[in-house]
Design a protein around this motif. Structure first.
Motif, PDB file in Angstrom:
ATOM      1  N   MET A 107       0.850  -1.185   0.000  1.00 33.85           N
ATOM      2  CA  MET A 107       0.000   0.000   0.000  1.00 33.85           C
ATOM      3  C   MET A 107       0.886   1.235   0.000  1.00 33.85           C
ATOM      4  N   CYS A 108       0.473   2.259  -0.735  1.00 31.78           N
ATOM      5  CA  CYS A 108       1.258   3.492  -0.824  1.00 31.78           C
ATOM      6  C   CYS A 108       0.342   4.686  -0.614  1.00 31.78           C
ATOM      7  N   ASP A 109       0.716   5.595   0.296  1.00 30.89           N
ATOM      8  CA  ASP A 109      -0.121   6.767   0.535  1.00 30.89           C
ATOM      9  C   ASP A 109       0.488   8.035  -0.055  1.00 30.89           C
ATOM     10  N   ARG A 118       0.331  10.082  -2.801  1.00 33.12           N
ATOM     11  CA  ARG A 118      -0.508  10.330  -3.985  1.00 33.12           C
ATOM     12  C   ARG A 118       0.209  11.127  -5.061  1.00 33.12           C
ATOM     13  N   ASN A 177       1.375   5.511  -8.140  1.00 32.41           N
ATOM     14  CA  ASN A 177       0.313   5.292  -7.166  1.00 32.41           C
ATOM     15  C   ASN A 177      -1.017   5.076  -7.883  1.00 32.41           C
ATOM     16  N   GLY A 237      -4.836   6.198  -5.252  1.00 29.92           N
ATOM     17  CA  GLY A 237      -4.465   6.822  -3.986  1.00 29.92           C
ATOM     18  C   GLY A 237      -3.988   5.862  -2.922  1.00 29.92           C
ATOM     19  N   CYS A 238      -3.696   4.598  -3.284  1.00 27.53           N
ATOM     20  CA  CYS A 238      -3.257   3.671  -2.233  1.00 27.53           C
ATOM     21  C   CYS A 238      -2.269   2.600  -2.673  1.00 27.53           C
ATOM     22  N   LYS A 239      -2.349   2.065  -3.892  1.00 23.30           N
ATOM     23  CA  LYS A 239      -1.517   0.915  -4.271  1.00 23.30           C
ATOM     24  C   LYS A 239      -0.393   1.311  -5.217  1.00 23.30           C
TER      25      LYS A 239
END
Length: 53
Positions: A7-9, A11, A16, A19-21
């Motif tokens: 998961m990546c925050d 943005r 990304n 907004g998350c992966k």
């Protein structure tokens, strides 16, 4: 490092998704550094970070 369920925050990164992966098949993470060593506006530890245009 394989990117499975990461998961990546951040943005602002062009990899990304929704907004998350992270969309990359593999990711490389830097050592966690704080303070003056942080050279990007968005806090993250991924060496593959590329700012979204």
């Amino acid at each position: 490092m394989e990117n499975t369920g990461v998961m990546c925050d951040v943005r602002a990164c062009k990899y990304n998704v929704a907004g998350c992966k992270c969309d990359l098949p593999q990711i490389k993470v830097t050592e966690k550094t704080f303070g003056a060593a942080q050279t990007v506006e968005e806090p993250h530890y991924c060496q593959s970070f590329e700012k979204l245009n």
